[in-house]
Design a protein around this motif. Structure first.
Motif, PDB file in Angstrom:
ATOM      1  N   ALA A 170       0.833  -1.209   0.000  1.00 14.21           N
ATOM      2  CA  ALA A 170       0.000   0.000   0.000  1.00 14.21           C
ATOM      3  C   ALA A 170       0.865   1.256   0.000  1.00 14.21           C
ATOM      4  N   LEU A 171       1.924   1.261   0.800  1.00 17.56           N
ATOM      5  CA  LEU A 171       2.791   2.435   0.880  1.00 17.56           C
ATOM      6  C   LEU A 171       3.495   2.689  -0.453  1.00 17.56           C
ATOM      7  N   THR A 172       3.909   1.618  -1.123  1.00 16.25           N
ATOM      8  CA  THR A 172       4.564   1.773  -2.428  1.00 16.25           C
ATOM      9  C   THR A 172       3.620   2.408  -3.435  1.00 16.25           C
ATOM     10  N   TRP A 173       2.368   1.946  -3.464  1.00 14.15           N
ATOM     11  CA  TRP A 173       1.401   2.522  -4.402  1.00 14.15           C
ATOM     12  C   TRP A 173       1.090   3.979  -4.077  1.00 14.15           C
ATOM     13  N   ILE A 174       1.101   4.330  -2.806  1.00 15.89           N
ATOM     14  CA  ILE A 174       0.866   5.723  -2.428  1.00 15.89           C
ATOM     15  C   ILE A 174       2.000   6.605  -2.940  1.00 15.89           C
ATOM     16  N   VAL A 175       3.239   6.121  -2.840  1.00 19.34           N
ATOM     17  CA  VAL A 175       4.384   6.886  -3.349  1.00 19.34           C
ATOM     18  C   VAL A 175       4.294   7.033  -4.865  1.00 19.34           C
ATOM     19  N   ILE A 176       3.961   5.932  -5.559  1.00 17.69           N
ATOM     20  CA  ILE A 176       3.806   5.994  -7.023  1.00 17.69           C
ATOM     21  C   ILE A 176       2.732   7.012  -7.397  1.00 17.69           C
ATOM     22  N   ALA A 177       1.600   6.950  -6.705  1.00 11.95           N
ATOM     23  CA  ALA A 177       0.493   7.862  -7.007  1.00 11.95           C
ATOM     24  C   ALA A 177       0.876   9.305  -6.700  1.00 11.95           C
ATOM     25  N   GLY A 178       1.568   9.519  -5.591  1.00 14.19           N
ATOM     26  CA  GLY A 178       1.983  10.872  -5.236  1.00 14.19           C
ATOM     27  C   GLY A 178       2.911  11.485  -6.270  1.00 14.19           C
ATOM     28  N   LEU A 179       3.875  10.702  -6.736  1.00 14.57           N
ATOM     29  CA  LEU A 179       4.789  11.189  -7.770  1.00 14.57           C
ATOM     30  C   LEU A 179       4.049  11.438  -9.086  1.00 14.57           C
ATOM     31  N   GLY A 180       3.101  10.536  -9.417  1.00 16.34           N
ATOM     32  CA  GLY A 180       2.325  10.715 -10.639  1.00 16.34           C
ATOM     33  C   GLY A 180       1.497  11.983 -10.596  1.00 16.34           C
ATOM     34  N   GLY A 181       0.883  12.241  -9.460  1.00 14.20           N
ATOM     35  CA  GLY A 181       0.095  13.455  -9.315  1.00 14.20           C
ATOM     36  C   GLY A 181       0.951  14.706  -9.391  1.00 14.20           C
ATOM     37  N   ALA A 182       2.124  14.666  -8.751  1.00 15.89           N
ATOM     38  CA  ALA A 182       3.029  15.814  -8.792  1.00 15.89           C
ATOM     39  C   ALA A 182       3.507  16.079 -10.220  1.00 15.89           C
ATOM     40  N   ALA A 183       3.787  14.997 -10.965  1.00 18.81           N
ATOM     41  CA  ALA A 183       4.239  15.152 -12.352  1.00 18.81           C
ATOM     42  C   ALA A 183       3.132  15.705 -13.241  1.00 18.81           C
ATOM     43  N   ALA A 184       1.880  15.367 -12.929  1.00 19.77           N
ATOM     44  CA  ALA A 184       0.757  15.889 -13.714  1.00 19.77           C
ATOM     45  C   ALA A 184       0.543  17.374 -13.445  1.00 19.77           C
ATOM     46  N   VAL A 185       0.707  17.773 -12.199  1.00 14.84           N
ATOM     47  CA  VAL A 185       0.486  19.177 -11.833  1.00 14.84           C
ATOM     48  C   VAL A 185       1.664  20.053 -12.255  1.00 14.84           C
ATOM     49  N   ASP A 186       2.892  19.552 -12.039  1.00 10.15           N
ATOM     50  CA  ASP A 186       4.093  20.338 -12.339  1.00 10.15           C
ATOM     51  C   ASP A 186       5.107  19.464 -13.072  1.00 10.15           C
ATOM     52  N   PRO A 187       4.854  19.182 -14.354  1.00 13.02           N
ATOM     53  CA  PRO A 187       5.733  18.262 -15.089  1.00 13.02           C
ATOM     54  C   PRO A 187       7.169  18.734 -15.208  1.00 13.02           C
ATOM     55  N   GLU A 188       7.395  20.040 -15.235  1.00 15.89           N
ATOM     56  CA  GLU A 188       8.754  20.548 -15.382  1.00 15.89           C
ATOM     57  C   GLU A 188       9.628  20.146 -14.204  1.00 15.89           C
ATOM     58  N   ARG A 189       9.053  20.079 -13.034  1.00 16.03           N
ATOM     59  CA  ARG A 189       9.830  19.745 -11.838  1.00 16.03           C
ATOM     60  C   ARG A 189       9.836  18.260 -11.526  1.00 16.03           C
ATOM     61  N   PHE A 190       8.729  17.557 -11.824  1.00 10.64           N
ATOM     62  CA  PHE A 190       8.596  16.191 -11.327  1.00 10.64           C
ATOM     63  C   PHE A 190       8.541  15.103 -12.393  1.00 10.64           C
ATOM     64  N   ALA A 191       8.371  15.468 -13.669  1.00 10.19           N
ATOM     65  CA  ALA A 191       8.239  14.432 -14.700  1.00 10.19           C
ATOM     66  C   ALA A 191       9.495  13.568 -14.796  1.00 10.19           C
ATOM     67  N   ASP A 192      10.667  14.199 -14.800  1.00  6.72           N
ATOM     68  CA  ASP A 192      11.909  13.423 -14.887  1.00  6.72           C
ATOM     69  C   ASP A 192      12.093  12.523 -13.668  1.00  6.72           C
ATOM     70  N   VAL A 193      11.736  13.041 -12.503  1.00 13.03           N
ATOM     71  CA  VAL A 193      11.851  12.235 -11.272  1.00 13.03           C
ATOM     72  C   VAL A 193      10.935  11.023 -11.351  1.00 13.03           C
ATOM     73  N   LEU A 194       9.710  11.240 -11.850  1.00  9.12           N
ATOM     74  CA  LEU A 194       8.749  10.143 -11.974  1.00  9.12           C
ATOM     75  C   LEU A 194       9.293   9.042 -12.872  1.00  9.12           C
ATOM     76  N   TRP A 195       9.817   9.406 -14.037  1.00  4.43           N
ATOM     77  CA  TRP A 195      10.252   8.390 -14.985  1.00  4.43           C
ATOM     78  C   TRP A 195      11.570   7.742 -14.580  1.00  4.43           C
ATOM     79  N   GLN A 196      12.346   8.415 -13.750  1.00  2.00           N
ATOM     80  CA  GLN A 196      13.548   7.785 -13.216  1.00  2.00           C
ATOM     81  C   GLN A 196      13.206   6.740 -12.163  1.00  2.00           C
ATOM     82  N   LEU A 197      12.132   6.999 -11.401  1.00  2.00           N
ATOM     83  CA  LEU A 197      11.775   6.110 -10.294  1.00  2.00           C
ATOM     84  C   LEU A 197      10.633   5.158 -10.621  1.00  2.00           C
ATOM     85  N   ARG A 198       9.985   5.341 -11.766  1.00  2.00           N
ATOM     86  CA  ARG A 198       8.778   4.570 -12.054  1.00  2.00           C
ATOM     87  C   ARG A 198       9.041   3.068 -12.100  1.00  2.00           C
ATOM     88  N   LEU A 199      10.014   2.626 -12.872  1.00  2.00           N
ATOM     89  CA  LEU A 199      10.283   1.191 -12.959  1.00  2.00           C
ATOM     90  C   LEU A 199      10.743   0.601 -11.628  1.00  2.00           C
TER      91      LEU A 199
END
Length: 234
Positions: A170-199
């Motif tokens: 559950a905690l892992t999915w919450i982190v994934i969702a949190g990063l996904g939401g941050a990347a959707a709201v502010d892709p310039e700051r969080f999109a690269d972080v999301l795709w580095q950590l997604r896999l």
């Protein structure tokens, strides 16, 4: 990392197959087997080669991502529903199932709107409004169906191994969702972080989910076992 992710998919699928032996003997645990199967299927569409291949075959940008998102959302909702059933919480059980159906349909509708909006305005390098809504909606749904199980298993006593794996998943999915939401709201700051950590995070989600299935399988098969407390209900 791609090879590690592929191994995690294979492990998840193998655990799901091994759990088929419990399908008739322990019907209350069937949702765990279904969840693992859905996790393996959804993860396949995250893998870059499969992802690009599906989009190219159907000539529809983002189709593989949509399939993956909906399947994984349903899997997480079913896991939440299982935890709710363990605690005889019918309200949470029904809510998780409603989110699985309504949330999946909402993602399909918003995705279709996003694809249409993108086709109308052309490529600009920025997310369209509907695409941003899609990302936020998916994140909110994933967090909503994971917070309740996380709190439930964290408070349950006595502490068991399977309880730990439920909480880790559950905690892992919450982190994934949190990063996904941050990347959707502010892709310039969080999109690269999301795709580095997604896999890596998806790999962790698969392995913790597999650990849930294995812990339950081993306990059920252990001769003379007499589980107590939370573990006995799973």
């Amino acid at each position: 990392m791609d090879s590690v992710f592929a191994i995690a998919i294979a492990i998840t699928a193998a655990v799901a197959l091994a759990r088929l032996a419990l399908w008739c003997d322990a019907p209350r645990t069937r949702p765990i087997t279904v969840v693992l199967s859905l996790l393996a299927i959804g993860a396949i569409f995250i893998e870059p080669q499969w992802h690009d291949g599906v989009d190219s075959f159907f000539a529809t940008r983002g189709l593989a991502g949509l399939v993956s998102d909906v399947v994984l959302l349903v899997a997480v909702c079913l896991l939440c529903a299982h935890v709710a059933r363990v605690w005889d919480n019918e309200w949470l059980h029904r809510a998780a199932l409603v989110i699985a159906v309504a949330g999946g349909l909402a993602l399909v509708v918003v995705h279709a709107i996003a694809v249409y909006a993108g086709a109308q305005r052309g490529y600009t390098g920025q997310l369209s409004g509907p695409a941003t809504v899609y990302g936020i909606l998916l994140s909110v749904l994933l967090i909503a169906v994971n917070v309740a199980p996380l709190i439930t298993v964290a408070l349950a006593r006595p502490v068991t191994r399977i309880q730990f794996w439920f909480a880790a998943s559950a905690l892992t999915w919450i982190v994934i969702a949190g990063l996904g939401g941050a990347a959707a709201v502010d892709p310039e700051r969080f999109a690269d972080v999301l795709w580095q950590l997604r896999l890596p995070l998806d790999t962790l989600a698969l392995l913790t989910g597999s650990a849930v299935g294995l812990s339950n399988l081993w306990r059920r098969r252990r001769a003379g076992a007499a589980p107590v407390g939370w573990s006995a209900r799973t």
